[in-house]
Motif scaffolding. Structure first.
Motif, PDB file in Angstrom:
ATOM      1  N   LYS A 202     -29.067 -26.569 -19.920  1.00  0.00           N
ATOM      2  CA  LYS A 202     -28.654 -26.467 -18.302  1.00  0.00           C
ATOM      3  C   LYS A 202     -27.081 -26.463 -17.910  1.00  0.00           C
ATOM      4  O   LYS A 202     -26.349 -25.720 -17.459  1.00  0.00           O
ATOM      5  CB  LYS A 202     -29.455 -27.116 -17.524  1.00  0.00           C
ATOM      6  CG  LYS A 202     -30.944 -27.089 -17.643  1.00  0.00           C
ATOM      7  CD  LYS A 202     -31.654 -28.165 -16.727  1.00  0.00           C
ATOM      8  CE  LYS A 202     -31.393 -29.560 -17.049  1.00  0.00           C
ATOM      9  NZ  LYS A 202     -32.052 -30.270 -18.206  1.00  0.00           N
ATOM     10  N   SER A 203     -26.623 -27.703 -18.585  1.00  0.00           N
ATOM     11  CA  SER A 203     -25.307 -27.948 -18.136  1.00  0.00           C
ATOM     12  C   SER A 203     -24.231 -27.122 -18.802  1.00  0.00           C
ATOM     13  O   SER A 203     -23.174 -26.777 -18.219  1.00  0.00           O
ATOM     14  CB  SER A 203     -24.791 -29.664 -18.859  1.00  0.00           C
ATOM     15  OG  SER A 203     -25.869 -30.380 -18.053  1.00  0.00           O
ATOM     16  N   THR A 204     -24.607 -26.644 -20.181  1.00  0.00           N
ATOM     17  CA  THR A 204     -23.858 -25.877 -20.673  1.00  0.00           C
ATOM     18  C   THR A 204     -23.689 -24.618 -20.096  1.00  0.00           C
ATOM     19  O   THR A 204     -22.577 -23.847 -20.021  1.00  0.00           O
ATOM     20  CB  THR A 204     -24.314 -25.576 -22.037  1.00  0.00           C
ATOM     21  OG1 THR A 204     -24.451 -26.855 -22.757  1.00  0.00           O
ATOM     22  CG2 THR A 204     -23.613 -24.787 -23.035  1.00  0.00           C
TER      23      THR A 204
ATOM     24  N   PHE B 259     -23.563 -27.605  -9.074  1.00  0.00           N
ATOM     25  CA  PHE B 259     -23.890 -29.162  -9.086  1.00  0.00           C
ATOM     26  C   PHE B 259     -24.544 -29.407 -10.292  1.00  0.00           C
ATOM     27  O   PHE B 259     -25.413 -28.642 -10.701  1.00  0.00           O
ATOM     28  CB  PHE B 259     -24.753 -29.139  -7.917  1.00  0.00           C
ATOM     29  CG  PHE B 259     -24.415 -29.159  -6.393  1.00  0.00           C
ATOM     30  CD1 PHE B 259     -23.788 -30.141  -5.861  1.00  0.00           C
ATOM     31  CD2 PHE B 259     -24.636 -27.882  -5.887  1.00  0.00           C
ATOM     32  CE1 PHE B 259     -23.409 -30.086  -4.562  1.00  0.00           C
ATOM     33  CE2 PHE B 259     -24.110 -27.910  -4.367  1.00  0.00           C
ATOM     34  CZ  PHE B 259     -23.647 -28.620  -3.838  1.00  0.00           C
ATOM     35  N   ASP B 260     -23.936 -30.254 -11.019  1.00  0.00           N
ATOM     36  CA  ASP B 260     -24.788 -30.734 -12.292  1.00  0.00           C
ATOM     37  C   ASP B 260     -25.357 -32.088 -11.895  1.00  0.00           C
ATOM     38  O   ASP B 260     -24.744 -33.153 -12.017  1.00  0.00           O
ATOM     39  CB  ASP B 260     -23.652 -30.657 -13.367  1.00  0.00           C
ATOM     40  CG  ASP B 260     -24.499 -31.066 -14.583  1.00  0.00           C
ATOM     41  OD1 ASP B 260     -25.560 -30.946 -14.675  1.00  0.00           O
ATOM     42  OD2 ASP B 260     -23.690 -30.769 -15.886  1.00  0.00           O
ATOM     43  N   GLU B 261     -26.728 -31.888 -11.850  1.00  0.00           N
ATOM     44  CA  GLU B 261     -27.515 -33.276 -11.542  1.00  0.00           C
ATOM     45  C   GLU B 261     -26.665 -34.180 -10.551  1.00  0.00           C
ATOM     46  O   GLU B 261     -26.581 -35.418 -10.822  1.00  0.00           O
ATOM     47  CB  GLU B 261     -27.806 -33.745 -12.928  1.00  0.00           C
ATOM     48  CG  GLU B 261     -28.659 -32.891 -13.812  1.00  0.00           C
ATOM     49  CD  GLU B 261     -29.160 -33.618 -14.900  1.00  0.00           C
ATOM     50  OE1 GLU B 261     -29.837 -34.874 -14.761  1.00  0.00           O
ATOM     51  OE2 GLU B 261     -29.656 -32.951 -15.968  1.00  0.00           O
ATOM     52  N   PRO B 262     -26.572 -34.002  -9.452  1.00  0.00           N
ATOM     53  CA  PRO B 262     -25.544 -34.666  -8.569  1.00  0.00           C
ATOM     54  C   PRO B 262     -26.389 -35.841  -8.072  1.00  0.00           C
ATOM     55  O   PRO B 262     -25.698 -36.818  -7.655  1.00  0.00           O
ATOM     56  CB  PRO B 262     -25.210 -33.759  -7.586  1.00  0.00           C
ATOM     57  CG  PRO B 262     -26.145 -32.732  -7.326  1.00  0.00           C
ATOM     58  CD  PRO B 262     -26.779 -32.389  -8.768  1.00  0.00           C
TER      59      PRO B 262
HETATM   60 MG   LIG Z   1     -27.013 -31.655 -18.356  1.00  0.00          MG
END
Ligand SMILES: [Mg+2]
Ligand SMILES: Nc1ncnc2c1ncn2[C@@H]1O[C@H](COP(=O)(O)OP(=O)(O)OP(=O)(O)O)[C@@H](O)[C@H]1O
Lengths: 333, 290
Positions: free
Chosen positions: A42-44, A157-160
């Motif tokens: 996901k982050s990638t 947004f990355d797991e904010p």
């Molecule tokens: Mg991640």
């Protein structure tokens, strides 16, 4: 504007393929949530959209323009990181103004924009503080403030919210949804919390091992999961999966039924024994050991008086059964 | 150590070490102060007598005193500037992912492990020597006149040698600091449109301020007492061109056998070091607060 189109995007790190060919269209103004188990990429994927990682192959188009090779700053996107990534040596005001300053905006205009953003985010009293003197929720708001002053075409947004406590998480969740309603800007939001995904998203993208399993609105995913993975991932508690003879009766390899779609009925076809029960007040979740089927989780009302070891009969609600073939694909009803 | 009893016990158990360290410091210092008020020349034993501030008067009016003071400060400042700037530069370079990183890092640390007298001799005889040195050979190769470093620019040469020795220390401390810089901050700045230069200026430099402060404070302490490098290269000369306070004290007490004058010089050096320390703490000490 903020339409993002990914086509055949792939990414590998040192020969290991992490993102395995993603095709996805994010419409302008949409709130899209990426969910998936830890390590699924996901982050990638988000960082690929942001331009913080280079794609191994495939193209990313933003507003119809090929942005695959554009540096992050020129993509017109703003990102909010899990660790907030505030600049510790600058005051809150300077943090929020930083992107404007880098863009060479005149001082008065910077101040005007910072003040406007601070007002929206209730940060006005803290503009002269350092990030280290703020609470987690306030820091998160500063990070969001830094993103909105740039008026980006999309927010990433990355797991904010994952560093916040449960209560704050709920209120920040609502604040972000509120922000989306008022700005109407595209937002791409990564989370592994499916409650966040279900409550905030216009569109959920379920990822697994670098692939898209299904894309759809929260209710679509809940009602018509495309496969076993999505069925098991969306919904809490997890869907029950039944294999063997009972599944064969319905001409399926695996049968899925959500805990909320099983009723306690005296004449139910499934006989079992109550195991542990979890009382949440509004609901009670029972673990029932059903003969010939195995353990099932069942949602009952808040006032159920069944004890460990009590016999119970269960009936699945008609039309709420999900059938999957041997490959895990949903069999159309 | 929260309770009263454990705090008392810990104080009791610490006290022998503290007392020993205190004596270790105060006895030599006390004796030096005492000697500095005596006429005490080893060539004239038995003539010791109290002379008040006469030694200090001689030390301050020594024609070598002011040059030595200026040289000391120049040396410290010069080395600090070179090592901090060079250290930041090297640390940033070494922080980049590259092939053979481990070996390069060890190579960078190497000068710090060489004894000062040895490295000074290497510089003097193998590099800067106007006849046999590599630099001279290079100059001749380019058709230039070899430069006699220690005769023409003695202090600058010594600054170079000392800076070369201390560069690894600064690099190492700054590199560790650099590695603790949050990667997401850098990425956030990148997305905010800050190019490499602005990221360096607005994120890296403020992040390094604390490490730079540590480097400056520690190095100052050691640089004020640089000695071996001067002794084996220029011997303080030509004239007083590379004489520092430390070296002046050495010349007076060891070469002229005047213990009283040397002690007075030593006390002056201690006071100078304290002035520098107070000055530094005022200036950059706030960087150490969290
Ligand atoms: Mg991640
Ligand atoms: N820079 C990198 N070098 C090598 N492998 C990486 C790199 N970044 C990520 N990976 C690998 O890629 C995979 C996906 O990582 P990613 O951070 O995208 O997961 P994620 O879905 O965000 O998980 P989480 O929910 O835990 O944050 C992981 O297996 C990770 O080890």
């Amino acid at each position: 504007m903020g339409e993002i189109v990914l086509s055949q995007v792939k990414k590998s790190f040192g020969g290991i393929s992490i993102i395995q060919g993603i095709d996805l269209t994010i419409e302008d103004g949409e709130f899209v949530v990426f969910v998936g188990p830890s390590g699924c990429g996901k982050s990638t994927l988000l960082r690929l959209i942001a331009g913080l990682e280079d794609t191994s192959s495939g193209t990313i188009a933003i507003d119809g323009r090929d942005a695959t090779r554009l540096p992050p700053a020129r993509r017109g996107l703003a990102m909010v990181f899990q660790s907030y990534a505030l600049y510790p040596h600058m005051t809150v005001g300077k943090n929020i103004a930083f992107p404007l300053r880098m863009a060479g905006m005149p001082k008065e205009e910077q101040e005007r924009k910072v003040e406007a953003a601070a007002k929206v985010l209730n940060l006005t009293p803290y503009l002269d503080r350092r990030p280290s003197q703020l609470s987690g929720g306030q820091r998160q708001r500063v990070a969001i403030g830094r993103a909105i002053v740039r008026e980006p075409s999309a927010f990433l947004f990355d797991e904010p919210l994952s560093n916040l406590d449960a209560a704050l998480r709920v209120s920040m969740r609502q604040e972000i949804s509120e922000l989306h309603q008022s700005l109407k800007t595209t937002m791409v939001y990564v989370t592994h919390d499916q409650v966040e995904a279900m409550t905030m998203a216009d569109k959920i993208v379920v990822l697994n091992a670098g692939r898209i399993e299904q894309v759809g609105s929260p209710l679509e995913l809940y009602k018509t999961p495309a496969n076993l993975f999505v069925a098991g991932f969306i919904g809490s508690p997890k869907m029950n999966f039944i294999e063997g003879a009972e599944a064969a009766k319905h001409a399926a390899h695996t049968l899925g039924v959500r805990p909320e779609h099983v009723d306690i009925a005296a004449d139910g076809p499934w006989k079992g024994v109550v195991g542990i029960s979890e009382h949440l007040g509004s609901d009670t979740f029972l673990k029932v050991q059903v003969e010939g089927i195995g353990p099932l989780t069942v949602r009952a009302g808040g006032e159920v008086r069944l004890r460990h070891g009590d016999p119970v009969s269960l009936a699945p609600q008609t039309g709420k059964l999900h059938r999957f073939d041997a490959a895990g694909k949903t069999i159309a009803a | 150590m929260a309770t009263q009893a454990s705090r008392t016990a810990s104080r009791l158990m610490l006290s022998p070490a503290v007392v020993l360290l205190f004596l270790w410091m105060i006895v030599p210092l006390g004796m030096t102060v005492y000697f500095s008020f005596l006429r005490f020349n080893l060539l004239m034993p038995g003539t010791e007598e109290f002379t008040g501030f006469e030694n200090y008067l001689y030390f301050f009016t020594d024609p070598a005193f002011w040059p030595a003071l200026v040289n000391t400060l120049t040396l410290v400042l010069g080395v600090l500037v070179i090592t901090v700037l060079g250290g930041v530069g090297l640390a940033v370079l070494l922080d980049q992912p590259m092939w053979g990183q481990g070996i390069v890092r060890i190579l960078v640390i190497a000068p710090f492990l060489v004894m000062p007298s040895v490295s000074a001799l290497v510089w003097k005889n193998m590099l800067m020597n106007p006849v046999n040195g590599l630099f001279a050979a290079a100059a001749r190769g380019l058709g230039l006149e070899p430069f006699d470093f220690f005769a023409e620019a003695p202090l600058a040469s010594i600054i170079t040698i000392v800076a070369w020795q201390w560069l690894p220390f600064a690099t190492l401390i700054l590199l560790t600091a650099l590695q603790s810089l949050d990667r997401e901050q850098m990425e956030a700045a990148e997305m905010d449109g800050a190019g490499p230069f602005w990221r360096f200026l607005h994120l890296t430099v403020p992040h390094l301020m604390r490490a730079i402060t540590v480097v400056v404070l520690i190095q100052t302490i050691f640089l004020l007492s640089v000695f071996a490098e001067i002794l084996v290269t220029t011997n303080g000369g030509p004239g007083t061109a590379s004489t520092t306070l430390t070296f002046l004290v050495y010349m007076q007490s060891m070469l002229q056998f005047d213990v009283g004058l040397g002690s007075a010089g030593g006390i002056v050096a201690v006071i100078l070091a304290n002035i520098v320390a107070i000055f530094l703490m005022r200036m950059i000490g706030k960087n150490l607060e969290t």
